[in-house]
Design a protein around this motif. Sequence first.
Motif, PDB file in Angstrom:
ATOM      1  N   PRO A 179      68.218 -37.158-122.892  1.00 13.04           N
ATOM      2  CA  PRO A 179      68.210 -36.569-121.541  1.00 13.04           C
ATOM      3  C   PRO A 179      67.957 -37.592-120.441  1.00 13.04           C
ATOM      4  N   PHE A 180      67.317 -38.701-120.770  1.00  8.47           N
ATOM      5  CA  PHE A 180      67.066 -39.704-119.738  1.00  8.47           C
ATOM      6  C   PHE A 180      68.337 -40.462-119.378  1.00  8.47           C
ATOM      7  N   VAL A 181      69.325 -40.452-120.260  1.00  9.34           N
ATOM      8  CA  VAL A 181      70.628 -41.002-119.895  1.00  9.34           C
ATOM      9  C   VAL A 181      71.220 -40.172-118.759  1.00  9.34           C
ATOM     10  N   GLY A 182      71.134 -38.846-118.895  1.00 10.31           N
ATOM     11  CA  GLY A 182      71.614 -37.979-117.818  1.00 10.31           C
ATOM     12  C   GLY A 182      70.831 -38.167-116.536  1.00 10.31           C
ATOM     13  N   ALA A 183      69.510 -38.348-116.661  1.00  7.45           N
ATOM     14  CA  ALA A 183      68.686 -38.555-115.468  1.00  7.45           C
ATOM     15  C   ALA A 183      69.069 -39.843-114.756  1.00  7.45           C
ATOM     16  N   VAL A 184      69.333 -40.903-115.506  1.00  8.26           N
ATOM     17  CA  VAL A 184      69.738 -42.184-114.896  1.00  8.26           C
ATOM     18  C   VAL A 184      71.091 -42.043-114.208  1.00  8.26           C
ATOM     19  N   ILE A 185      72.005 -41.300-114.808  1.00  8.47           N
ATOM     20  CA  ILE A 185      73.302 -41.057-114.166  1.00  8.47           C
ATOM     21  C   ILE A 185      73.097 -40.346-112.832  1.00  8.47           C
ATOM     22  N   GLY A 186      72.226 -39.332-112.844  1.00 11.37           N
ATOM     23  CA  GLY A 186      71.932 -38.637-111.591  1.00 11.37           C
ATOM     24  C   GLY A 186      71.311 -39.547-110.558  1.00 11.37           C
ATOM     25  N   ALA A 187      70.410 -40.428-110.996  1.00 11.58           N
ATOM     26  CA  ALA A 187      69.762 -41.360-110.069  1.00 11.58           C
ATOM     27  C   ALA A 187      70.769 -42.334-109.481  1.00 11.58           C
ATOM     28  N   LEU A 188      71.705 -42.808-110.305  1.00  9.06           N
ATOM     29  CA  LEU A 188      72.730 -43.740-109.809  1.00  9.06           C
ATOM     30  C   LEU A 188      73.638 -43.059-108.795  1.00  9.06           C
ATOM     31  N   LEU A 189      74.031 -41.824-109.087  1.00  6.11           N
ATOM     32  CA  LEU A 189      74.943 -41.120-108.181  1.00  6.11           C
ATOM     33  C   LEU A 189      74.355 -40.928-106.794  1.00  6.11           C
ATOM     34  N   MET A 190      73.027 -40.782-106.701  1.00  2.00           N
ATOM     35  CA  MET A 190      72.466 -40.579-105.363  1.00  2.00           C
ATOM     36  C   MET A 190      71.560 -41.747-104.941  1.00  2.00           C
ATOM     37  N   TYR A 191      71.818 -42.924-105.485  1.00  2.00           N
ATOM     38  CA  TYR A 191      71.098 -44.138-105.098  1.00  2.00           C
ATOM     39  C   TYR A 191      71.256 -44.349-103.591  1.00  2.00           C
ATOM     40  N   PRO A 192      70.167 -44.457-102.835  1.00  2.00           N
ATOM     41  CA  PRO A 192      70.237 -44.420-101.364  1.00  2.00           C
ATOM     42  C   PRO A 192      71.231 -45.382-100.728  1.00  2.00           C
ATOM     43  N   SER A 193      71.252 -46.629-101.183  1.00  2.00           N
ATOM     44  CA  SER A 193      72.103 -47.615-100.518  1.00  2.00           C
ATOM     45  C   SER A 193      73.592 -47.423-100.799  1.00  2.00           C
ATOM     46  N   LEU A 194      73.923 -46.491-101.728  1.00  2.00           N
ATOM     47  CA  LEU A 194      75.328 -46.231-102.052  1.00  2.00           C
ATOM     48  C   LEU A 194      75.869 -44.991-101.347  1.00  2.00           C
ATOM     49  N   GLN A 195      75.011 -44.240-100.705  1.00  2.00           N
ATOM     50  CA  GLN A 195      75.435 -42.981-100.090  1.00  2.00           C
ATOM     51  C   GLN A 195      76.129 -43.239 -98.751  1.00  2.00           C
ATOM     52  N   GLY A 196      77.379 -42.754 -98.635  1.00  2.00           N
ATOM     53  CA  GLY A 196      78.109 -42.855 -97.374  1.00  2.00           C
ATOM     54  C   GLY A 196      78.396 -44.277 -96.957  1.00  2.00           C
TER      55      GLY A 196
END
Length: 615
Positions: A179-196
Motif C-alpha cells: 500500500p505504500f507504493v500507492g501512497a508514494v504514487i499519490g504523493a508524486l502526483l500532487m508534489y507541490p512544485s509539479l502542480q500547474g
Amino acid sequence: MKWKVKNKMGKYEALAKKIVENVGGKENIGDLTHCVTRLRFKLHDESKANDEAIKQMDDVVTLMKSGGQYQVVIGNHVPEVYEDVCALIGTLNPADAPKQKQSFGNMVVDFISAMMGPVLAVLIGSGMIKGILALCAFTGIISMESGLYTLLNATGDAMFYFFPVFLGYTSAKKLKIDPFVGAVIGALLMYPSLQGTDLDILGHTINVSYSSTVMPVVFTTIFASLIYKPLMKIIPDVVKTFMVPMLTIVIAAPLGFVLIGPAMNALSNLLVGGVMAVYSFSPILAGFLMGSLWQVIVVFGLHMGFVAVGIVQLASGQATPIFALATGAGYAQTAVVMAIWMKTKNKKLKDLALPAWISGWFGVTEPAIYGVTLPRIKYFVAACIFAGFAGSFMGMQGMLVHQMAGLGIFGIPGYFNEAMPVSTTLINFAIALAISMIPTFLFTYFTYQDEAETVENTEAARTSLTDTVVAPIRGKVMPLSSIKDEAFSLGTLGKGIVILPEEGKVYSPVDGVVTMVFPSLHAVGITADNGLQILIHVGMDTVQLDGEGFTAHVVKDQKVTKGQSLLDFDIDLITSRGYSVETPVVITNSHDILDVIETNNQQVAVADDLLTAVF
C-alpha cells in the motif's frame, strides 16, 4: 489484505466470534473491508455461510449480498466490530482471496467500496470541520483573515488536499500490492512544485495539477499493480524487498503523471459534466429520481458508487447535486419510524424503533429501513415517494453541496456557500425536511396498525403454545443487557434475565435433567422435559473461586423436578472476594423457539414465573 493480531479484543468479541463462525470460519474469508455501517466480506463459498443465523444476531441489522460482497449490516459501531473481527481472524493471505468470476459492475462496486470505505469516516469528519468553519465565518464568529481561521481551514482541508495519497494507499491495498507504493504514487502526483507548472518532458510540455483529485491516482495505481505483481515473481528474493517497489514506482509514477493522469482528469471532467448535464436538463426530475430511489440503492448496497461520484466532484472543487437531491431520503424513513414508535403497542417493535429513528437523524438509516420500514413495505414506498418530492424541491431551488460534511443533520454546513445567504440555505433545507417528513409521518401515524394476527398469535401462544421457566432464586430482577459480561448482555448465550440474589440458594426452574454441573460449581445446566436448555450462572467471574463458597446438591444426568434444590452459595464470601453475584438465567437454545418473554416483576420469589418460552 493483512491485519495484525491484537493481544486483547474489544467489547464486541462475542459478536465477532459469532460472525466469523457463521460466515464459514476464517478459512472461508478471502477479504474484509467496512464502510460506515457494513462489514463487507468476500467469501470463498457463500453457501458455507449461515445467513439466517447472522440475521438473527442481536447486534446485526440485516444481511445483504450485492456487488460480489457478503455485507453484514451492523450500524454505527461497525468500526469496533471490524477491529474485533480482524483481531480474531488475524492475517489473511492475499493469495487466498476468492478467485470466482464477477461481473464488471460487481467488480467496480467492490473496488469502490474497498477504496472509499476506509477513508469515508475521516473524510466526513474533515468535511464537518470545513462546514462548521464556513458557518462560523459567515456568521462573523471567526474572521476569514485571522490566523485561527487559516489553521482550522487547513485542518479541515488537509484530507482533501492530500486525498491522492490516501486513495493511493487504499487502492493499492485492495489490489494486493504494497500500500505504500500507492501512497508514494499519490504523493508524486500532487508534489507541490509539479502542480500547474510547465514541464518539458522529452520535447513535450506537460502542465497538470492533481491536488484533491481521485481518478488519476486510482488508475495509476491499477497500472502499478500490473508491474508490481510480475516483478514479485521474477525478482530474486534476496533483493525483491526493495527492488520491486523501486522499479514499480520509477515506472508507474512518471507515466501516471505524464500520460494516465491527464487522461483521467479529462475523464473526471467528462463524468462531472455528465452529472451536471442531467441535473441541468431538469433539476426537478433529477431531484425526484435521486430522492425517491436513494434508499432503494442503499438497500442493495450500491450507494457507494454515487458517493464516489459526489466525492469526485467535491474533490475537484465543484459543488455536487447528488447529496443535496438525496437529502430527504433518510429523513422520510426516520419519520415513518417515529410515527410507528409513537403508535405501536408492540413492546419489541417500540424498542427497535426508538434507536432506529434516533440514528436516522444522524444519517444512518439501515436500522430503520431493515428493522422497521422494509418489513412494512407500503411505508417504505411512501417514504421514498415523499423523499422524491423533497429532492425535486432541492433541485428547483438550486441547492448543491459545496463541501463534504457530516451525515444527517451534521451535513447542513455542507450547503453553505457565498452565493446563497445562510438564512436562505437553512430555510430551503427546513422546507425540504418538512416535505419529506410531515406527510410521511402523518400518513404513517393515521394508517398504521399493529398486525392483528400478531396480537392474536401472541395471546394464543401465551395460552396454548408456551411454557414457563420459574425463578430459581429469590431476588431483584434485572435485564440481561445490564450486566458487564457481554457473552450474556449481547444475548450470545441466549435470551433470558438476571437475578440479583437475596439468598444463596438455587432451585430447579423446570422439570428436567441436569446436563452439566461446572467443576467450579458456580453454574448448572438443565434440559427441561419440553426441550428448553437452561443455564443458571451464579455471579460474574466466580469460576475463579474454584468452587469455594459453593455446594452442589445434584450431579450430571440427575433427574430433577421444579423447585428441587440445586446449589447453595455464600453471598458474603463471594462479594468479599470482589465478585458480583448477579446471576443470569438464560435459555441457551432460544434461537430454536419463537420468543422468550421476560417477567415484568422487579422482584421474584422462588417458583414465581420468570421466563415464558413461546414455541
